[in-house]
Design a protein around this motif. Structure first.
Motif, PDB file in Angstrom:
ATOM      1  N   ASN A  62       0.837  -1.194   0.000  1.00 20.18           N
ATOM      2  CA  ASN A  62       0.000   0.000   0.000  1.00 20.18           C
ATOM      3  C   ASN A  62       0.874   1.247   0.000  1.00 20.18           C
ATOM      4  OD1 ASN A  62      -2.178  -1.751   0.243  1.00 20.18           O
ATOM      5  ND2 ASN A  62      -2.250  -1.573   2.468  1.00 20.18           N
ATOM      6  N   GLY A  63       0.360   2.314  -0.602  1.00 22.70           N
ATOM      7  CA  GLY A  63       1.107   3.561  -0.646  1.00 22.70           C
ATOM      8  C   GLY A  63       0.642   4.424  -1.804  1.00 22.70           C
ATOM      9  N   ALA A  64       1.259   5.573  -1.937  1.00 26.12           N
ATOM     10  CA  ALA A  64       0.861   6.525  -2.974  1.00 26.12           C
ATOM     11  C   ALA A  64       1.241   6.031  -4.362  1.00 26.12           C
ATOM     12  CB  ALA A  64       1.525   7.873  -2.703  1.00 26.12           C
ATOM     13  N   GLY A  65       0.495   6.512  -5.357  1.00 24.64           N
ATOM     14  CA  GLY A  65       0.825   6.275  -6.754  1.00 24.64           C
ATOM     15  C   GLY A  65       0.760   4.842  -7.234  1.00 24.64           C
ATOM     16  N   PRO A  66      -0.291   4.083  -6.902  1.00 24.53           N
ATOM     17  CA  PRO A  66      -0.334   2.684  -7.337  1.00 24.53           C
ATOM     18  C   PRO A  66      -0.381   2.516  -8.852  1.00 24.53           C
ATOM     19  CG  PRO A  66      -2.473   3.350  -6.481  1.00 24.53           C
ATOM     20  CD  PRO A  66      -1.510   4.450  -6.151  1.00 24.53           C
ATOM     21  N   LEU A  67      -0.978   3.475  -9.547  1.00 23.54           N
ATOM     22  CA  LEU A  67      -1.110   3.335 -10.997  1.00 23.54           C
ATOM     23  C   LEU A  67       0.230   3.528 -11.697  1.00 23.54           C
ATOM     24  CD1 LEU A  67      -4.482   5.220 -11.608  1.00 23.54           C
ATOM     25  CD2 LEU A  67      -4.076   2.892 -10.798  1.00 23.54           C
ATOM     26  N   THR A  68       1.133   4.233 -11.051  1.00 19.48           N
ATOM     27  CA  THR A  68       2.488   4.393 -11.584  1.00 19.48           C
ATOM     28  C   THR A  68       3.376   3.240 -11.154  1.00 19.48           C
ATOM     29  OG1 THR A  68       2.267   6.806 -11.537  1.00 19.48           O
ATOM     30  CG2 THR A  68       4.502   5.907 -11.666  1.00 19.48           C
ATOM     31  N   ARG A  69       3.336   2.921  -9.867  1.00 18.39           N
ATOM     32  CA  ARG A  69       4.205   1.869  -9.335  1.00 18.39           C
ATOM     33  C   ARG A  69       3.886   0.504  -9.949  1.00 18.39           C
ATOM     34  NH1 ARG A  69       3.648   0.973  -3.632  1.00 18.39           N
ATOM     35  NH2 ARG A  69       1.663   2.081  -3.672  1.00 18.39           N
ATOM     36  N   TYR A  70       2.609   0.269 -10.253  1.00 17.17           N
ATOM     37  CA  TYR A  70       2.209  -1.044 -10.762  1.00 17.17           C
ATOM     38  C   TYR A  70       1.617  -0.945 -12.166  1.00 17.17           C
ATOM     39  CZ  TYR A  70       2.916  -1.884  -5.846  1.00 17.17           C
ATOM     40  OH  TYR A  70       3.461  -1.935  -4.585  1.00 17.17           O
ATOM     41  N   ALA A  71       2.136   0.014 -12.941  1.00 16.06           N
ATOM     42  CA  ALA A  71       1.622   0.208 -14.307  1.00 16.06           C
ATOM     43  C   ALA A  71       1.810  -1.035 -15.163  1.00 16.06           C
ATOM     44  CB  ALA A  71       2.320   1.409 -14.952  1.00 16.06           C
ATOM     45  N   VAL A  72       2.949  -1.695 -15.036  1.00 14.52           N
ATOM     46  CA  VAL A  72       3.214  -2.908 -15.824  1.00 14.52           C
ATOM     47  C   VAL A  72       2.245  -4.011 -15.429  1.00 14.52           C
ATOM     48  CG1 VAL A  72       4.900  -4.727 -16.277  1.00 14.52           C
ATOM     49  CG2 VAL A  72       5.633  -2.341 -16.212  1.00 14.52           C
ATOM     50  N   GLN A  73       2.050  -4.190 -14.132  1.00 12.69           N
ATOM     51  CA  GLN A  73       1.138  -5.240 -13.660  1.00 12.69           C
ATOM     52  C   GLN A  73      -0.311  -4.943 -14.053  1.00 12.69           C
ATOM     53  OE1 GLN A  73       3.625  -3.865 -11.715  1.00 12.69           O
ATOM     54  NE2 GLN A  73       4.936  -5.686 -11.844  1.00 12.69           N
ATOM     55  N   MET A  74      -0.675  -3.669 -14.054  1.00  9.66           N
ATOM     56  CA  MET A  74      -2.010  -3.270 -14.457  1.00  9.66           C
ATOM     57  C   MET A  74      -2.235  -3.588 -15.941  1.00  9.66           C
ATOM     58  SD  MET A  74      -3.779   0.429 -13.669  1.00  9.66           S
ATOM     59  CE  MET A  74      -2.536   1.360 -14.572  1.00  9.66           C
ATOM     60  N   THR A  97      -8.553  -2.607  -6.988  1.00  9.75           N
ATOM     61  CA  THR A  97      -9.699  -1.737  -7.271  1.00  9.75           C
ATOM     62  C   THR A  97      -9.256  -0.469  -7.985  1.00  9.75           C
ATOM     63  OG1 THR A  97     -10.996  -2.582  -5.399  1.00  9.75           O
ATOM     64  CG2 THR A  97     -11.561  -0.385  -6.198  1.00  9.75           C
ATOM     65  N   SER A  98      -8.104   0.056  -7.612  1.00  8.85           N
ATOM     66  CA  SER A  98      -7.617   1.282  -8.256  1.00  8.85           C
ATOM     67  C   SER A  98      -7.317   1.076  -9.739  1.00  8.85           C
ATOM     68  CB  SER A  98      -6.377   1.809  -7.537  1.00  8.85           C
ATOM     69  OG  SER A  98      -5.227   1.031  -7.813  1.00  8.85           O
ATOM     70  N   PHE A  99      -7.135  -0.171 -10.169  1.00 13.36           N
ATOM     71  CA  PHE A  99      -6.871  -0.466 -11.586  1.00 13.36           C
ATOM     72  C   PHE A  99      -8.117  -0.375 -12.456  1.00 13.36           C
ATOM     73  CE2 PHE A  99      -3.124  -3.671 -10.729  1.00 13.36           C
ATOM     74  CZ  PHE A  99      -2.413  -2.676 -10.101  1.00 13.36           C
ATOM     75  N   ILE A 100      -9.310  -0.389 -11.845  1.00 14.13           N
ATOM     76  CA  ILE A 100     -10.543  -0.565 -12.614  1.00 14.13           C
ATOM     77  C   ILE A 100     -10.743   0.491 -13.706  1.00 14.13           C
ATOM     78  CG2 ILE A 100     -13.080  -0.542 -12.462  1.00 14.13           C
ATOM     79  CD1 ILE A 100     -12.866  -2.169  -9.910  1.00 14.13           C
ATOM     80  N   PRO A 101     -10.547   1.788 -13.446  1.00 16.07           N
ATOM     81  CA  PRO A 101     -10.761   2.754 -14.538  1.00 16.07           C
ATOM     82  C   PRO A 101      -9.905   2.448 -15.768  1.00 16.07           C
ATOM     83  CG  PRO A 101     -10.680   3.907 -12.449  1.00 16.07           C
ATOM     84  CD  PRO A 101     -10.282   2.483 -12.162  1.00 16.07           C
ATOM     85  N   MET A 131      -3.348   6.614  -1.114  1.00 14.37           N
ATOM     86  CA  MET A 131      -3.805   6.417  -2.496  1.00 14.37           C
ATOM     87  C   MET A 131      -5.323   6.555  -2.565  1.00 14.37           C
ATOM     88  SD  MET A 131      -3.582   2.236  -2.915  1.00 14.37           S
ATOM     89  CE  MET A 131      -5.162   2.133  -3.762  1.00 14.37           C
ATOM     90  N   GLN A 132      -5.869   7.407  -1.691  1.00 10.84           N
ATOM     91  CA  GLN A 132      -7.311   7.539  -1.624  1.00 10.84           C
ATOM     92  C   GLN A 132      -7.950   7.994  -2.936  1.00 10.84           C
ATOM     93  OE1 GLN A 132     -10.376  10.170   0.976  1.00 10.84           O
ATOM     94  NE2 GLN A 132      -8.897   9.012   2.174  1.00 10.84           N
ATOM     95  N   PRO A 133      -7.371   8.949  -3.681  1.00 11.17           N
ATOM     96  CA  PRO A 133      -8.015   9.338  -4.947  1.00 11.17           C
ATOM     97  C   PRO A 133      -8.142   8.176  -5.931  1.00 11.17           C
ATOM     98  CG  PRO A 133      -6.410  10.986  -4.279  1.00 11.17           C
ATOM     99  CD  PRO A 133      -6.211   9.805  -3.371  1.00 11.17           C
ATOM    100  N   GLU A 134      -7.092   7.369  -6.045  1.00  8.75           N
ATOM    101  CA  GLU A 134      -7.138   6.226  -6.977  1.00  8.75           C
ATOM    102  C   GLU A 134      -8.128   5.168  -6.498  1.00  8.75           C
ATOM    103  OE1 GLU A 134      -2.830   7.831  -7.132  1.00  8.75           O
ATOM    104  OE2 GLU A 134      -4.383   7.506  -5.607  1.00  8.75           O
ATOM    105  N   PHE A 135      -8.152   4.955  -5.194  1.00 14.49           N
ATOM    106  CA  PHE A 135      -9.085   3.975  -4.625  1.00 14.49           C
ATOM    107  C   PHE A 135     -10.527   4.403  -4.859  1.00 14.49           C
ATOM    108  CE2 PHE A 135     -11.213   2.442  -0.565  1.00 14.49           C
ATOM    109  CZ  PHE A 135     -11.433   1.155  -1.030  1.00 14.49           C
ATOM    110  N   VAL A 136     -10.836   5.667  -4.585  1.00 11.19           N
ATOM    111  CA  VAL A 136     -12.195   6.182  -4.774  1.00 11.19           C
ATOM    112  C   VAL A 136     -12.597   6.103  -6.241  1.00 11.19           C
ATOM    113  CG1 VAL A 136     -13.629   8.256  -4.683  1.00 11.19           C
ATOM    114  CG2 VAL A 136     -12.174   7.642  -2.736  1.00 11.19           C
ATOM    115  N   ALA A 137     -11.677   6.442  -7.140  1.00  8.52           N
ATOM    116  CA  ALA A 137     -11.983   6.376  -8.575  1.00  8.52           C
ATOM    117  C   ALA A 137     -12.315   4.939  -8.985  1.00  8.52           C
ATOM    118  CB  ALA A 137     -10.802   6.897  -9.386  1.00  8.52           C
ATOM    119  N   GLY A 138     -11.590   3.978  -8.419  1.00 12.84           N
ATOM    120  CA  GLY A 138     -11.870   2.581  -8.724  1.00 12.84           C
ATOM    121  C   GLY A 138     -13.222   2.142  -8.202  1.00 12.84           C
TER     122      GLY A 138
END
Length: 355
Positions: A62-74, A97-101, A131-138
């Motif tokens: 867990n932490g900030a910027g999941p869409l950047t840190r795990y872009a390859v996995q996404m 969940t943050s990957f959904i969008p 990472m609340q913004p990414e989580f909420v968006a998901g």
């Protein structure tokens, strides 16, 4: 038959993983189920569907910027949705969940369900605070959000109008009943000091009469286990606790059968499966008043609830130590309540959701 992908961060030991695999395995009765994990670890639990290997495995944190840190996995997960012709994706907890969008842009035809295994306050203010913004968006992008309790359902309904509640089912075979004449108190959970309230539990242990013991089933990180052992000594509880480590299947069942009370001291939970397990064996429950325990015990109807304090718990626990009859009464309540978590009705709700 719908093609379902059950996606999870890792398939190691843990309540979320256990719930996901039990539900996923039961889902094979009406769907073609495959599993996917971001990590590359052996599954601690039996899988009745194929495990799709991750191309670039990682043990996420867990932490900030999941869409950047795990872009390859996404991106890898998006590829899997397409190549495996998936109809329904079930993601467990917040990073996925943050990957959904993004996944919606890759596979707009896929029904995407976000399954929330912990309470909303813990997610927003602890685990996913950075990472609340990414989580909420998901959460907002998901076709459905599955919560475990009424309080969490109400919380997620402030974010999305597609939140529903489905309890987790009992997750182990139930054979036999607890021995309510025993002087053993069962505790089951990870040795996670703050989360599971290990410090609270050990503070309670020091009050026990000499002929009572708390028997602990669970494992933890080396750091937490070291702190656990330090706390045993600090609370002068060396003769009051028995540590059995991680138990599985029959050994875990025997752990419940040999006890006469189940003690749970978590500071927070989603819907604690160990409570339902213990109740299924007819164990009286004494628990802290986290939201999951309040839901299962229906506010104290089916067991004893106390604030997250050793003295408060002791006031609830002590009378049970001195009365086999009180334990029998609570045991009957536990058995009655456990029936509400039977697999059949719960899986019918999942089938309705994905079909």
């Amino acid at each position: 038959m719908k093609r379902v992908l059950m996606a999870i961060e890792n398939l190691g030991l843990g309540g979320m993983k256990r719930a996901a695999t039990v539900v996923g395995n039961a889902m094979t009765a009406f769907a073609d189920v495959q599993y996917y994990q971001l990590a590359d670890v052996p599954s601690y639990y039996e899988l009745q569907g194929r495990l799709v290997p991750a191309k670039h495995p990682v043990m996420p944190e867990n932490g900030a910027g999941p869409l950047t840190r795990y872009a390859v996995q996404m991106a890898d997960l998006g590829d899997v949705l397409i190549t495996e012709k998936i109809d329904v994706l079930i993601v467990n907890a917040g990073i996925l969940t943050s990957f959904i969008p993004y996944l919606k842009t890759r596979a707009p035809h896929v029904q995407m369900i976000a399954w929330m295994h912990n309470n909303i306050d813990t997610y927003f203010n602890q685990y996913y605070r950075e990472m609340q913004p990414e989580f909420v968006a998901g959460v907002k992008a998901a076709d459905a959000v599955v919560a475990l309790t009424e309080s969490d359902l109400a919380g997620f309904q402030t974010v999305t109008d597609r939140a529903i509640k489905i309890w987790n089912p009992v997750t182990m075979p139930i054979v036999g009943h607890a021995d309510v004449t025993s002087h053993k108190i069962a505790f089951t959970g990870r040795i996670a000091i703050q989360h599971k309230g290990i410090d609270i539990m050990l503070a309670v242990a020091q009050y026990l009469p000499d002929d009572w013991q708390i028997v602990i089933a669970g494992d933890g990180t080396p750091t937490d286990v070291a702190e656990f052992k330090r706390l045993i000594h600090a609370n002068h509880a060396e003769n009051k606790v028995v540590y059995r480590g991680a138990l599985h299947d029959e050994a875990l069942a025997e752990h419940y059968r040999q006890a006469s009370i189940f003690l749970a001291t978590s500071r927070w939970e989603g819907l604690p499966l160990v409570l339902v397990e213990a109740m299924s064996f007819g164990l009286p429950i004494v628990s802290t008043d986290n939201t999951g325990a309040v839901e299962i015990l229906e506010g104290g109807v089916y067991g004893e609830l106390a604030t997250k304090d050793a003295t408060a718990i002791w006031h609830r626990l002590e009378p049970l130590l001195h009365s086999t009859e009180m334990r029998r009464v609570l045991a009957s309540k536990s058995l009655a309540r456990a029936k509400d978590f039977a697999t059949g009705p719960i899986m019918a709700k999942w089938q309705q959701l994905i079909e």
